[in-house]
Each structure stands twice: as structure tokens, then as C-alpha cells.
Scaffold this active site. Structure first.
Site, PDB file in Angstrom:
ATOM      1  N   THR A 183      96.717  15.263  19.037  1.00 36.84           N
ATOM      2  CA  THR A 183      95.261  15.289  19.009  1.00 36.84           C
ATOM      3  C   THR A 183      94.672  14.202  19.895  1.00 36.84           C
ATOM      4  O   THR A 183      95.296  13.148  20.100  1.00 36.84           O
ATOM      5  CB  THR A 183      94.752  15.090  17.568  1.00 36.84           C
ATOM      6  N   GLU A 188      92.400  12.354  18.997  1.00 37.36           N
ATOM      7  CA  GLU A 188      91.970  11.249  18.133  1.00 37.36           C
ATOM      8  C   GLU A 188      92.901  10.045  18.227  1.00 37.36           C
ATOM      9  O   GLU A 188      92.528   8.946  17.809  1.00 37.36           O
ATOM     10  CB  GLU A 188      91.849  11.722  16.681  1.00 37.36           C
ATOM     11  N   TYR A 231      94.560   9.313   9.567  1.00 38.88           N
ATOM     12  CA  TYR A 231      95.079  10.539  10.177  1.00 38.88           C
ATOM     13  C   TYR A 231      95.468  10.298  11.624  1.00 38.88           C
ATOM     14  O   TYR A 231      96.584  10.620  12.054  1.00 38.88           O
ATOM     15  CB  TYR A 231      94.033  11.662  10.097  1.00 38.88           C
ATOM     16  N   LYS A 281      99.206  10.429  13.569  1.00 44.13           N
ATOM     17  CA  LYS A 281      99.521  11.268  14.724  1.00 44.13           C
ATOM     18  C   LYS A 281      99.965  10.408  15.910  1.00 44.13           C
ATOM     19  O   LYS A 281     100.888  10.782  16.642  1.00 44.13           O
ATOM     20  CB  LYS A 281      98.318  12.136  15.108  1.00 44.13           C
TER      21      LYS A 281
END
Length: 329
Positions: free
Chosen positions: A127, A129, A151, A155
Site C-alpha cells: 500500500t 500508506e 496498519y 505493511k
């Protein structure tokens, strides 16, 4: 050829599987697919209904944290496309344990299986992010990882684990980093399906803070097409950003959804901003465009209209999911 797809009953993974088995990726026209999915709250066998009778599909209910199972399935595969992840930021803020276990340890378990069995190709789906927040410009793949939510940190950790196996063990591993996905079959805790289903039911929708946080929107079909290109011809060890090219503030997105559902701003409820809420995401897709020929094909206006219509037409799919979520609270 056989491809193991982890998390293949989830939103993005199931789209990849449905498209592959329906002939959407010519390079994989005869490929067999094994889906490994734990069927947590976001995994749904109904997502695979359109291809459930394909003789090239095998479904296995199981956990990527199971070393025996992963070694068996990875060993029987030519490639792995790894979608399985805990992915909801708000849930990670409430409790990060599942995110660390699934996203970090689960990825490491799969990579160990790949190492032991001599897997030919591993695509790790991540991702944007992991990069943090950016005020202006766009992130290249070489930008430092600066995650701000549990989160995103989980990742980023899984990305680094994957990178280490590529460098240390010379495994053919690619990492993809996508912007915000939308489309049919998306679990209704994410912003677009949440807003659409709430508005269809006559309810209200929440808007974090001042609503000026910016996201780049990527249709799930474009995302999965980019992943297929990376699976087909991504250079070993490389990272590829996959973006959609439509940046909107959350307030702008809310306005478009209200318009699409014939609702007014009195249906919007301002709520306290999310902890550590990243202000803006934007990925530079020049690398995947130049190397692999990727460009987003789904215009946002059309993609959003089609998505809204899909949720209008598929109440029988999303209503049980929302009822189950309400009972769980």
C-alpha cells in the site's frame, strides 16, 4: 502454470482471481489458481461465485500463519500473489496484534515456504500508506518508508521482510504499492461502500475532521491489471507503485457520493479526526508505466457510477455483511 493467491476471497484478491479465470490477463490464459483464504470477516466465498465452477479454481480455507499448509501450497505453485492482509486503519488503531501477526509474520511464513520450495515468483501486494504523508509532489518507489498508523507500519514491515528475502536469498520477489482502491465487492467498512450503503438505507455518513485529507483513487480493475503485469514481467527485486491518477479530498468524494445517491449535506455527520490521520497520499507511477506499460484505464467518474450501481443492484451481497458487523459491535 499454477498461481497461489492468498486472500483471494477478499475484495482485491477476488477481483484478480475472477479476472484471471475469465481470460482478462492473456499471459495467464491457461493458469490454474489456488485460493488460500482464512475467511475472516472481510473474506467472502460469495466474491468467487462468478468463477466457482471453473475447473482451474481450487479453494483452500486456511491461514498463512500455518507453516505446514503454506509449504504444501507454495511447493505446488509456480508463483504466489500475496493479497492476504488485515487492512483497516481504524481497526489497527483499536488493536494492532492481528495486523502484526497476519501482515508481518504471515508474510514471513509464506516467504520461508517460498525459500524452502524454490518458488519461481512472489508478488507481495502492499500500500502507499507505507510512505506516510506527503504535502506536495508524488512518492517514487525509492522514498523512505515512514508509516504513521499501526496498519501502515505492519505493511511497511512486511515490505522490508520481502525485500530482505529478495536481497539475501535472491528470490524473485516484487512489491507493489497501490493507492486507495474502490469497486464492486468491497467490504462495507471502507469509505465508498460504507457511504453508498448508508445512503441507500437512508442513514448518515461520517466525515473525519475538516474533510480535506487527500487520496488518490484507483479502480480495483486497474490495480489488478497492474499486478498481473508485475507478475508477468516485473524485474526481480523491484518495487512498483500502482496509482489511479484521481486525487480528491474526502469532502470532494463525499459530495460526489451524495450527488450520485440524490442526498443532501444534511446526511453528513462531522466526526473527530482519526488519530494520526495522514493528510495526503500520492504515488508516482512513471516506473511501472515506462517498464511494464501500465496506465489506468477506468475513468473515475465512470468507475464511481458503476460502483454505486453495483451496490444498488447487489443488496443481497452487502446487507448480511453489515448486519453481521452491527451484531459484532
Amino acid at each position: 502454470m499454477s498461481v497461489l493467491v492468498t486472500g483471494g476471497a477478499g475484495f482485491i484478491g477476488s477481483h484478480f482471481v475472477r479476472t484471471l479465470l475469465s481470460g482478462g490477463y492473456p499471459a495467464f490464459a491457461d493458469t490454474d489458481v489456488v485460493v488460500l483464504d482464512k475467511l475472516t470477516y472481510a473474506g467472502n466465498l460469495a466474491n468467487l461465485d462468478p468463477v466457482k465452477d471453473s475447473p482451474r479454481l481450487t479453494f483452500v480455507e486456511g491461514d498463512i500463519l500455518d507453516p505446514k499448509l503454506t509449504e504444501e501450497l507454495v511447493g505446488a505453485s509456480d508463483a504466489v500473489v500475496h493479497f492476504a492482509a488485515e487492512s483497516h486503519v481504524d481497526r489497527s488503531i483499536l488493536g494492532a496484534t492481528d495486523f502484526v501477526m497476519t501482515n508481518v509474520v504471515g508474510t514471513q511464513t509464506l516467504l520461508d515456504a517460498a525459500l524452502r520450495t524454490g518458488l519461481s515468483k512472489f508478488v507481495h501486494v502492499s500500500t502507499d500508506e507505507v510512505y506516510g504523508s506527503i504535502d506536495e509532489g508524488s512518492w517514487p518507489e525509492t522514498h523512505p518508508l515512514e508509516p504513521n498508523s499501526p496498519y501502515a507500519a505492519s505493511k511497511a514491515s512486511s515490505d522490508l521482510i520481502a525485500r530482505s528475502y529478495a536481497r539475501t536469498h535472491k528470490l524473485d520477489i516484487n512489491i507493489t504499492r497501490c493507492s486507495n482502491n474502490y469497486g464492486p465487492y468491497q467490504f462495507p467498512e471502507k469509505v465508498i461502500p460504507l457511504f453508498v450503503t448508508n445512503l441507500l438505507d437512508g442513514g448518515t455518513v461520517p466525515l473525519y475532521g475538516d474533510g480535506l485529507n487527500v487520496r488518490d483513487w484507483l479502480h480495483v480493475d486497474d490495480h489488478c491489471r497492474g499486478i498481473a503485469l508485475v507478475l508477468e514481467k516485473g524485474r526481480p527485486g523491484e518495487v512498483y507503485n500502482i496509482g489511479g491518477g484521481t486525487e480528491l479530498t474526502n469532502k470532494e468524494l463525499t459530495g460526489l457520493l451524495l450527488e450520485a445517491l440524490g442526498a443532501d449535506w444534511d446526511r453528513v455527520v462531522p466526526v473527530e479526526d482519526r488519530k494520526g490521520h495522514d493528510r495526503r497520499y500520492s504515488v508516482d507511477i512513471s516506473k511501472i508505466s515506462a517498464e511494464l506499460g501500465y496506465t489506468p484505464q477506468v475513468p473515475f467518474k465512470q468507475g464511481l457510477a458503476d460502483t454505486v450501481q453495483w451496490f444498488r443492484d447487489n443488496r443481497a451481497w452487502w446487507e448480511p455483511l453489515k448486519q453481521r458487523a452491527a451484531l459484532a459491535r
